[in-house]
Design a protein around this motif. Structure first.
Motif, PDB file in Angstrom:
ATOM      1  N   UNK A  65      56.427  39.256 -12.228  1.00 38.88           N
ATOM      2  CA  UNK A  65      54.953  38.844 -12.140  1.00 38.88           C
ATOM      3  C   UNK A  65      54.329  39.340 -10.948  1.00 38.88           C
ATOM      4  N   UNK A  66      53.214  39.618 -11.384  1.00 40.77           N
ATOM      5  CA  UNK A  66      52.288  40.042 -10.013  1.00 40.77           C
ATOM      6  C   UNK A  66      51.737  39.167  -9.299  1.00 40.77           C
ATOM      7  N   UNK A  67      51.228  39.255  -8.050  1.00 40.03           N
ATOM      8  CA  UNK A  67      50.831  38.298  -7.242  1.00 40.03           C
ATOM      9  C   UNK A  67      49.715  37.435  -7.843  1.00 40.03           C
ATOM     10  N   UNK A  68      48.697  37.994  -8.453  1.00 41.40           N
ATOM     11  CA  UNK A  68      47.668  37.386  -9.118  1.00 41.40           C
ATOM     12  C   UNK A  68      48.032  36.267 -10.004  1.00 41.40           C
ATOM     13  N   UNK A  69      48.971  36.680 -10.893  1.00 41.48           N
ATOM     14  CA  UNK A  69      49.468  35.748 -11.871  1.00 41.48           C
ATOM     15  C   UNK A  69      49.945  34.702 -11.209  1.00 41.48           C
ATOM     16  N   UNK A  70      51.124  34.909 -10.289  1.00 41.70           N
ATOM     17  CA  UNK A  70      51.685  33.893  -9.584  1.00 41.70           C
ATOM     18  C   UNK A  70      50.779  32.879  -8.757  1.00 41.70           C
ATOM     19  N   UNK A  71      49.591  33.196  -8.401  1.00 44.96           N
ATOM     20  CA  UNK A  71      48.696  32.641  -7.596  1.00 44.96           C
ATOM     21  C   UNK A  71      47.986  31.743  -8.574  1.00 44.96           C
ATOM     22  N   UNK A  72      47.595  32.317  -9.929  1.00 47.75           N
ATOM     23  CA  UNK A  72      47.041  31.608 -10.701  1.00 47.75           C
ATOM     24  C   UNK A  72      47.824  30.393 -11.492  1.00 47.75           C
ATOM     25  N   UNK A  73      49.041  30.671 -11.569  1.00 50.28           N
ATOM     26  CA  UNK A  73      49.756  29.642 -12.204  1.00 50.28           C
ATOM     27  C   UNK A  73      50.229  28.524 -11.070  1.00 50.28           C
ATOM     28  N   UNK A  74      50.255  28.926  -9.919  1.00 51.45           N
ATOM     29  CA  UNK A  74      50.304  27.720  -8.784  1.00 51.45           C
ATOM     30  C   UNK A  74      49.208  26.878  -8.906  1.00 51.45           C
ATOM     31  N   UNK A  75      48.072  27.702  -8.747  1.00 53.29           N
ATOM     32  CA  UNK A  75      46.901  26.759  -8.900  1.00 53.29           C
ATOM     33  C   UNK A  75      46.738  25.766  -9.918  1.00 53.29           C
ATOM     34  N   UNK A  76      47.043  26.548 -10.897  1.00 50.86           N
ATOM     35  CA  UNK A  76      47.271  25.509 -12.399  1.00 50.86           C
ATOM     36  C   UNK A  76      48.211  24.338 -12.249  1.00 50.86           C
ATOM     37  N   UNK A  77      49.248  24.818 -11.624  1.00 48.07           N
ATOM     38  CA  UNK A  77      50.498  23.497 -11.475  1.00 48.07           C
ATOM     39  C   UNK A  77      50.015  22.554 -10.455  1.00 48.07           C
ATOM     40  N   UNK A  78      49.216  23.197  -9.473  1.00 48.66           N
ATOM     41  CA  UNK A  78      48.594  22.171  -8.464  1.00 48.66           C
ATOM     42  C   UNK A  78      47.729  21.039  -9.091  1.00 48.66           C
ATOM     43  N   UNK A  79      47.090  21.518 -10.124  1.00 48.44           N
ATOM     44  CA  UNK A  79      46.139  20.801 -10.854  1.00 48.44           C
ATOM     45  C   UNK A  79      46.623  19.725 -11.661  1.00 48.44           C
ATOM     46  N   UNK A  80      47.862  19.835 -12.188  1.00 49.39           N
ATOM     47  CA  UNK A  80      48.500  19.050 -13.176  1.00 49.39           C
ATOM     48  C   UNK A  80      48.721  17.660 -12.358  1.00 49.39           C
TER      49      UNK A  80
END
Length: 178
Positions: A65-80
């Motif tokens: 997983x590249x860094x952009x993907x990880x950051x996007x998923x972490x942002x989405x998980x923080x919004x859950x």
């Protein structure tokens, strides 16, 4: 005769169950399913495409997983915020909660490391002091060996000169004879 009929029908079906999945959960390959004119729901994929190989590959392929993907998923998980949203996100992306745990730890460590000022230039070699000390000792040893050879040569000349002139030298305890 009846036994022969039963055996012939069982031999025609691969996997032992007609139309059902095999022991691995994959439908058996039969002559009807392989042929282009096969019928039934398991007759193959349309448009002449082959069915994918159900065998497990010898060596699994590790996902990256590249860094952009990880950051996007972490942002989405923080919004859950509602119950079940995080699980839905993880199922949709095919991830595990351990991925989020590790990625959050990496993000926090990187944030702390980003606050520390970085030194410019080459990284210092951890063995550099030992290497420098070793080189200094090698140079000093070579210098002392050269001085010792010079001193021994002078002593040999003095001994020979005293023998020629007949002068008797007092015995020295600190000079070793070769």
């Amino acid at each position: 005769m009846e036994n022969q009929k039963m055996l012939s029908t069982q031999e025609a079906v691969v996997g032992g169950m007609e139309g059902g999945p095999g022991p691995t959960g994959v439908p058996p390959t039969t002559a009807a399913a392989e042929g282009a004119g096969g019928s039934g729901p398991r007759a193959g994929i349309g448009n002449g495409q082959q069915r994918p190989d159900p065998a497990v590959p010898e060596k699994p392929v590790r996902r990256r997983f590249d860094a952009e993907y990880k950051a996007r998923i972490l942002r989405e998980s923080d919004q859950c915020t509602q119950l079940g949203q995080l699980g839905t996100l993880l199922r949709r992306e095919g991830l595990y909660s351990s991925h989020l745990f590790v990625w959050r730890k990496q993000r926090d460590d990187a944030a702390l490391a980003g606050l520390v000022p970085k030194r410019r230039g080459r990284k210092p070699d951890p063995d550099a002091p030992l290497i420098a000390e070793n080189q200094r000792l090698v140079r000093e040893n070579a210098r002392l060996m050269k001085r010792l050879r010079r001193t021994e040569a002078i002593l040999d000349v003095q001994k020979k000169l005293s023998e020629i002139l007949g002068i008797e030298l007092p015995p020295n305890d600190y000079v070793s004879e070769p």
